[in-house]
Design a protein around this motif. Structure first.
Motif, mmCIF file in Angstrom:
data_model
loop_
_atom_site.group_PDB
_atom_site.id
_atom_site.type_symbol
_atom_site.label_atom_id
_atom_site.label_comp_id
_atom_site.label_asym_id
_atom_site.label_seq_id
_atom_site.Cartn_x
_atom_site.Cartn_y
_atom_site.Cartn_z
ATOM 1 N N ILE A 97 0.822 -1.217 0.000
ATOM 2 C CA ILE A 97 0.000 0.000 0.000
ATOM 3 C C ILE A 97 0.849 1.258 0.000
ATOM 4 O O ILE A 97 1.853 1.336 0.683
ATOM 5 N N GLU A 98 0.382 2.248 -0.762
ATOM 6 C CA GLU A 98 0.938 3.601 -0.635
ATOM 7 C C GLU A 98 -0.219 4.537 -0.376
ATOM 8 O O GLU A 98 -1.187 4.534 -1.152
ATOM 9 N N LYS A 99 -0.136 5.315 0.702
ATOM 10 C CA LYS A 99 -1.209 6.270 0.995
ATOM 11 C C LYS A 99 -0.918 7.568 0.256
ATOM 12 O O LYS A 99 0.190 8.083 0.340
ATOM 13 N N LYS A 100 -1.902 8.058 -0.502
ATOM 14 C CA LYS A 100 -1.697 9.301 -1.246
ATOM 15 C C LYS A 100 -2.858 10.253 -0.992
ATOM 16 O O LYS A 100 -3.900 9.845 -0.478
ATOM 17 N N VAL A 101 -2.676 11.484 -1.428
ATOM 18 C CA VAL A 101 -3.794 12.429 -1.373
ATOM 19 C C VAL A 101 -4.376 12.519 -2.768
ATOM 20 O O VAL A 101 -3.641 12.600 -3.762
ATOM 21 N N TRP A 102 -5.690 12.447 -2.857
ATOM 22 C CA TRP A 102 -6.383 12.429 -4.145
ATOM 23 C C TRP A 102 -7.198 13.707 -4.267
ATOM 24 O O TRP A 102 -7.972 14.041 -3.374
ATOM 25 N N LYS A 103 -7.005 14.418 -5.379
ATOM 26 C CA LYS A 103 -7.779 15.650 -5.579
ATOM 27 C C LYS A 103 -8.575 15.515 -6.864
ATOM 28 O O LYS A 103 -8.014 15.149 -7.903
ATOM 29 N N ASP A 104 -9.871 15.773 -6.794
ATOM 30 C CA ASP A 104 -10.672 15.835 -8.021
ATOM 31 C C ASP A 104 -11.830 16.800 -7.787
ATOM 32 O O ASP A 104 -11.829 17.532 -6.795
ATOM 33 N N GLU A 105 -12.818 16.757 -8.690
ATOM 34 C CA GLU A 105 -13.903 17.746 -8.581
ATOM 35 C C GLU A 105 -14.741 17.535 -7.306
ATOM 36 O O GLU A 105 -15.486 18.408 -6.894
ATOM 37 N N LEU A 106 -14.607 16.353 -6.677
ATOM 38 C CA LEU A 106 -15.347 16.089 -5.439
ATOM 39 C C LEU A 106 -14.607 16.643 -4.220
ATOM 40 O O LEU A 106 -15.117 16.630 -3.116
ATOM 41 N N GLY A 107 -13.360 17.072 -4.410
ATOM 42 C CA GLY A 107 -12.580 17.615 -3.291
ATOM 43 C C GLY A 107 -11.293 16.845 -3.088
ATOM 44 O O GLY A 107 -10.778 16.227 -4.021
ATOM 45 N N GLU A 108 -10.806 16.855 -1.824
ATOM 46 C CA GLU A 108 -9.528 16.221 -1.513
ATOM 47 C C GLU A 108 -9.759 15.090 -0.509
ATOM 48 O O GLU A 108 -10.506 15.250 0.452
ATOM 49 N N THR A 109 -9.166 13.939 -0.743
ATOM 50 C CA THR A 109 -9.336 12.816 0.181
ATOM 51 C C THR A 109 -8.082 11.944 0.154
ATOM 52 O O THR A 109 -7.232 12.112 -0.716
ATOM 53 N N GLU A 110 -8.020 11.017 1.120
ATOM 54 C CA GLU A 110 -6.919 10.054 1.094
ATOM 55 C C GLU A 110 -7.278 8.927 0.148
ATOM 56 O O GLU A 110 -8.451 8.590 -0.019
ATOM 57 N N VAL A 111 -6.278 8.319 -0.454
ATOM 58 C CA VAL A 111 -6.526 7.150 -1.288
ATOM 59 C C VAL A 111 -5.391 6.155 -1.031
ATOM 60 O O VAL A 111 -4.253 6.555 -0.785
ATOM 61 N N LEU A 112 -5.743 4.877 -1.046
ATOM 62 C CA LEU A 112 -4.690 3.856 -0.959
ATOM 63 C C LEU A 112 -4.401 3.359 -2.362
ATOM 64 O O LEU A 112 -5.311 2.872 -3.044
#
Ligand SMILES: Cc1cc2nc3c(=O)[nH]c(=O)nc-3n(C[C@H](O)[C@H](O)[C@H](O)COP(=O)(O)O)c2cc1C
Length: 192
Positions: A97-112
């Motif tokens: 697993i790599e934990k990243k930050v995900w940004k899109d039109e829905l906003g910002e969230t964590e993603v694995l």
């Protein structure tokens, strides 16, 4: 082992973790399968225990019901720390697993960002199920619906309702399609 998956093509498979079953969009690169997990039960499970199974199904309703946490009747088997659904073909193994930050039109969230490394093959058989466009439409409705639940937007809602018309036009009948439509229309009633 993975030759059935064309490299770079997205396949909708079932991810089985300690306490959950959910569909994931999986892409093969070489000898590994890659997928992204947004926060939820599977996300939490994988952080605790990276031993998972990935199984194939051609049952659109199963993909959709597990995504929406609707009731499904499944039997599970357990072996050396892994569990999987009895009867469906697939693989068990570990996830890096790599934990990243995900940004899109829905906003910002964590993603694995998950890399699945197979350790063994799960024997099973897919049912003979003729190809139907209605099934593709149902799956698409569910993908949009899970996005809608994160951030309700009129444009997504209208697209789902349009797809529901196409689904019915193609002869699709399913409790889970009715469930999605009822949630969307109830939200409207609650607003008035
Ligand atoms: C066909 C399909 C594919 C999906 N693929 C993913 C995926 O790759 N990653 C993900 O985080 N969610 C995916 N989802 C959404 C999850 O199923 C849904 O958000 C679910 O609630 C995940 O939360 P859970 O782990 O708490 O069950 C998909 C949904 C559908 C219908």
């Amino acid at each position: 082992m993975f030759e059935i998956f064309k490299e770079g093509k997205v396949y909708e498979l079932l991810l089985i973790t300690e306490s959950n079953v959910t569909p994931v969009g999986v892409v093969r690169k070489g000898r590994s399968l890659f997928f992204k997990l947004f926060p939820g039960r599977s996300f939490r499970d994988i952080l605790k225990n990276p031993q998972v199974s990935i199984q194939l199904t051609n049952d659109a309703e199963l993909l959709v019901k597990t995504a929406l946490n609707r009731p499904v009747h499944l039997k599970f088997e357990r072996q050396s720390g892994y569990r999987w659904i009895s009867g469906l073909p697939g693989f068990y193994g570990r996830v890096e697993i790599e934990k990243k930050v995900w940004k899109d039109e829905l906003g910002e969230t964590e993603v694995l960002e998950c890399k699945f490394l197979p350790e063994g093959v799960i024997k099973g058989k897919l049912e003979a199920r003729p190809f139907s466009r209605a099934d593709c439409v149902l799956v698409e409705m569910a993908v949009l619906f899970t996005r809608y639940l994160l951030k309700p937007r009129e444009s997504i809602k209208s697209r789902i309702l349009e797809l529901d018309n196409l689904y019915a036009h193609l002869g699709g009948v399913s409790d889970v399609a009715d469930y999605m439509v009822s949630v969307l229309t109830k939200r409207d009633q609650n607003r008035h």
